[in-house]
Design a protein around this motif. Structure first.
Motif, PDB file in Angstrom:
ATOM      1  N   ASP A  31      10.914  -3.039   0.571  1.00 58.74           N
ATOM      2  CA  ASP A  31      11.186  -1.840   1.343  1.00 58.74           C
ATOM      3  C   ASP A  31      11.973  -0.755   0.527  1.00 58.74           C
ATOM      4  O   ASP A  31      13.112  -1.136   0.056  1.00 58.74           O
TER       5      ASP A  31
ATOM      6  N   SER B 251      -3.074   0.089   1.395  1.00 56.68           N
ATOM      7  CA  SER B 251      -4.132   0.980   2.244  1.00 56.68           C
ATOM      8  C   SER B 251      -3.892   2.227   1.516  1.00 56.68           C
ATOM      9  O   SER B 251      -3.427   2.671   0.659  1.00 56.68           O
TER      10      SER B 251
ATOM     11  N   ARG C  98       5.475  -2.102   1.935  1.00 59.81           N
ATOM     12  CA  ARG C  98       6.821  -2.259   2.563  1.00 59.81           C
ATOM     13  C   ARG C  98       6.805  -3.368   3.401  1.00 59.81           C
ATOM     14  O   ARG C  98       7.960  -4.049   3.256  1.00 59.81           O
TER      15      ARG C  98
ATOM     16  N   PRO D  66      -2.160  15.887  -3.415  1.00 59.21           N
ATOM     17  CA  PRO D  66      -3.403  15.953  -2.516  1.00 59.21           C
ATOM     18  C   PRO D  66      -3.237  16.831  -1.253  1.00 59.21           C
ATOM     19  O   PRO D  66      -2.093  17.020  -0.894  1.00 59.21           O
TER      20      PRO D  66
ATOM     21  N   GLY E 175       2.852   0.936  -2.754  1.00 61.03           N
ATOM     22  CA  GLY E 175       2.247   1.412  -1.430  1.00 61.03           C
ATOM     23  C   GLY E 175       0.683   1.378  -1.521  1.00 61.03           C
ATOM     24  O   GLY E 175       0.009   2.348  -1.164  1.00 61.03           O
TER      25      GLY E 175
ATOM     26  N   PRO F 239      -5.129   5.788   6.639  1.00 63.45           N
ATOM     27  CA  PRO F 239      -4.477   5.385   7.929  1.00 63.45           C
ATOM     28  C   PRO F 239      -3.490   6.517   8.272  1.00 63.45           C
ATOM     29  O   PRO F 239      -3.169   6.803   9.631  1.00 63.45           O
TER      30      PRO F 239
ATOM     31  N   LEU G 297      13.036   8.201   0.262  1.00 59.36           N
ATOM     32  CA  LEU G 297      11.660   7.351  -0.058  1.00 59.36           C
ATOM     33  C   LEU G 297      10.919   8.207  -1.081  1.00 59.36           C
ATOM     34  O   LEU G 297      10.225   7.487  -1.781  1.00 59.36           O
TER      35      LEU G 297
HETATM   36  P1  NAD Z   1      -0.741   4.885   3.892  1.00 56.89           P
HETATM   37  O1  NAD Z   1       0.154   5.085   5.491  1.00 56.89           O
HETATM   38  O2  NAD Z   1      -2.224   4.666   3.961  1.00 56.89           O
HETATM   39  O3  NAD Z   1      -0.144   4.210   2.939  1.00 56.89           O
HETATM   40  C1  NAD Z   1       1.216   4.282   2.696  1.00 56.89           C
HETATM   41  C2  NAD Z   1       1.881   3.296   1.642  1.00 56.89           C
HETATM   42  O4  NAD Z   1       3.185   3.475   1.379  1.00 56.89           O
HETATM   43  C3  NAD Z   1       1.794   1.773   2.440  1.00 56.89           C
HETATM   44  O5  NAD Z   1       1.258   0.856   1.563  1.00 56.89           O
HETATM   45  C4  NAD Z   1       3.282   1.326   2.929  1.00 56.89           C
HETATM   46  O6  NAD Z   1       3.443   0.284   2.771  1.00 56.89           O
HETATM   47  C5  NAD Z   1       4.183   2.232   1.690  1.00 56.89           C
HETATM   48  N1  NAD Z   1       5.216   2.669   2.333  1.00 56.89           N
HETATM   49  C6  NAD Z   1       5.449   3.496   3.313  1.00 56.89           C
HETATM   50  N2  NAD Z   1       6.937   3.535   3.300  1.00 56.89           N
HETATM   51  C7  NAD Z   1       7.461   2.385   2.401  1.00 56.89           C
HETATM   52  C8  NAD Z   1       8.719   1.899   2.293  1.00 56.89           C
HETATM   53  N3  NAD Z   1       9.924   2.452   2.911  1.00 56.89           N
HETATM   54  N4  NAD Z   1       8.780   0.961   1.161  1.00 56.89           N
HETATM   55  C9  NAD Z   1       7.952   0.555   0.687  1.00 56.89           C
HETATM   56  N5  NAD Z   1       6.616   1.018   0.688  1.00 56.89           N
HETATM   57  C10 NAD Z   1       6.586   2.165   1.888  1.00 56.89           C
HETATM   58  O7  NAD Z   1      -0.822   6.564   3.306  1.00 56.89           O
HETATM   59  P2  NAD Z   1      -1.633   7.553   2.362  1.00 56.89           P
HETATM   60  O8  NAD Z   1      -2.102   8.536   3.238  1.00 56.89           O
HETATM   61  O9  NAD Z   1      -2.311   6.676   1.622  1.00 56.89           O
HETATM   62  O10 NAD Z   1      -0.214   8.114   1.340  1.00 56.89           O
HETATM   63  C11 NAD Z   1      -0.019   7.643  -0.032  1.00 56.89           C
HETATM   64  C12 NAD Z   1       0.920   8.633  -0.272  1.00 56.89           C
HETATM   65  O11 NAD Z   1       0.026   9.953  -0.776  1.00 56.89           O
HETATM   66  C13 NAD Z   1       2.158   9.050   0.435  1.00 56.89           C
HETATM   67  O12 NAD Z   1       3.168   9.366  -0.602  1.00 56.89           O
HETATM   68  C14 NAD Z   1       1.890  10.318   1.014  1.00 56.89           C
HETATM   69  O13 NAD Z   1       2.757  11.104   1.308  1.00 56.89           O
HETATM   70  C15 NAD Z   1       0.854  11.151  -0.142  1.00 56.89           C
HETATM   71  N6  NAD Z   1       0.106  12.134   0.591  1.00 56.89           N
HETATM   72  C16 NAD Z   1      -1.021  11.642   1.595  1.00 56.89           C
HETATM   73  C17 NAD Z   1      -1.905  12.638   2.005  1.00 56.89           C
HETATM   74  C18 NAD Z   1      -2.806  12.280   3.151  1.00 56.89           C
HETATM   75  O14 NAD Z   1      -3.460  13.298   3.516  1.00 56.89           O
HETATM   76  N7  NAD Z   1      -3.199  11.033   3.364  1.00 56.89           N
HETATM   77  C19 NAD Z   1      -1.714  13.773   1.511  1.00 56.89           C
HETATM   78  C20 NAD Z   1      -0.921  14.139   0.524  1.00 56.89           C
HETATM   79  C21 NAD Z   1       0.106  13.111   0.191  1.00 56.89           C
END
Ligand code: NAD
Length: 247
Positions: A59, A15, A37, A187, A12, A193, A112
């Motif tokens: 995926d 982004s 993904r 976090p 992932g 995004p 996931l």
């Molecule tokens: P994001 O939406 O910017 O990025 C998510 C990434 O995960 C993308 O690259 C997407 O392609 C990939 N992804 C999602 N589903 C997928 C699948 N089925 N197969 C392959 N790849 C997949 O989100 P983010 O905020 O950068 O989140 C990253 C991680 O941090 C996640 O695990 C999220 O749960 C965790 N998180 C985020 C926050 C927040 O506030 N943003 C807080 C706590 C935890």
């Protein structure tokens, strides 16, 4: 390929938090396998813009794609030192709307956030062990959530899946040492995004969190690099939420 650069796979990583961790690891000298993904233009552009990276699509809800991903990364680089299980998604469901949290959503988020990271570790284990040394033990870093630590979060299935990932982190740290260290970051709200529409929650963070703001991805990468580079930390879960868990 020279023998020297260490190789990290960050799931992932086109982004948000994953991209920021990938950028930080390349700055630290790693060769980084970027992943997302969908085979996105963004992913290919990121790979083209960053040195020593290559983009892989998979995926992670698809069991066969997980195996292909690890096979492809190892075939390309010939080694794997670091696995960052970051890929994830959220589903916003009021906690008191129990029927809205359907079995499909439970299965999807558990698959996931728990089963996929587990399988990626299992498939990578021989490569991580082979790359490991006493000075640089191999490393797995799982991106959980403050919602996995405190009874909060976008939905109960999301929070429960992230709590399970924390327990898996500790169990694997016990199981895979000393060759492979396993740690997690939990976090709080991070500006990515995933959360760009979460204005009300961001206001809450600005109002109530001891640090009076949500996190930037950089706040997470500082900790990610520390955990990745340590030769001794394992089984740790670092909550990076500006102190919100204290409330
Ligand atoms: P994001 O939406 O910017 O990025 C998510 C990434 O995960 C993308 O690259 C997407 O392609 C990939 N992804 C999602 N589903 C997928 C699948 N089925 N197969 C392959 N790849 C997949 O989100 P983010 O905020 O950068 O989140 C990253 C991680 O941090 C996640 O695990 C999220 O749960 C965790 N998180 C985020 C926050 C927040 O506030 N943003 C807080 C706590 C935890």
């Amino acid at each position: 390929m020279t023998d020297n650069p260490r190789v990290a796979l960050v799931t992932g990583s086109t982004s948000g938090i994953g991209l920021a961790i990938a950028q930080r690891l390349t700055q630290a000298g790693y060769w980084v396998a970027l992943h997302s993904r969908a085979s996105s233009v963004a992913g290919l552009q990121e790979a083209a813009a960053m040195e020593n990276t290559k983009y892989f699509q998979a995926d992670l809800l698809d069991e066969g794609a997980r195996k292909d991903l690890i096979d492809s990364v190892y075939t390309h680089y010939g080694r794997l030192d670091v696995l960052v299980n970051n890929a994830g998604e959220s589903s916003v469901i009021p906690h008191d709307d129990l029927l809205a949290a359907t079995p499909d959503i439970w299965h999807r988020l558990y698959e996931l956030h728990v089963v996929a990271p587990w399988q990626l570790v299992a498939l990578s284990e021989p490569y991580l062990r082979a790359a490991s040394s006493a000075d640089h033990p191999a490393s797995v870093l799982n991106i959980s959530s403050h919602a996995g630590v405190r009874p909060k979060g976008a939905s109960i299935p999301y929070a429960a899946s992230k709590a399970a990932l924390i327990h898996v982190t500790r169990l694997l740290a016990k199981t895979l040492g000393p060759d492979i260290r396993v740690n997690a970051i939990a976090p709080g709200l991070v500006d990515t995004p995933l959360t760009e529409d979460w204005a009300a929650i961001r206001e809450q963070w600005i109002r109530d969190a001891p640090m009076r703001r949500s996190a930037s991805p950089k706040d997470i990468t500082d900790v990610a690099l520390m955990l990745t580079e340590s030769a001794y930390l394992t089984g740790e879960v670092i909550v990076v939420d500006g102190g919100m868990n204290l409330l």
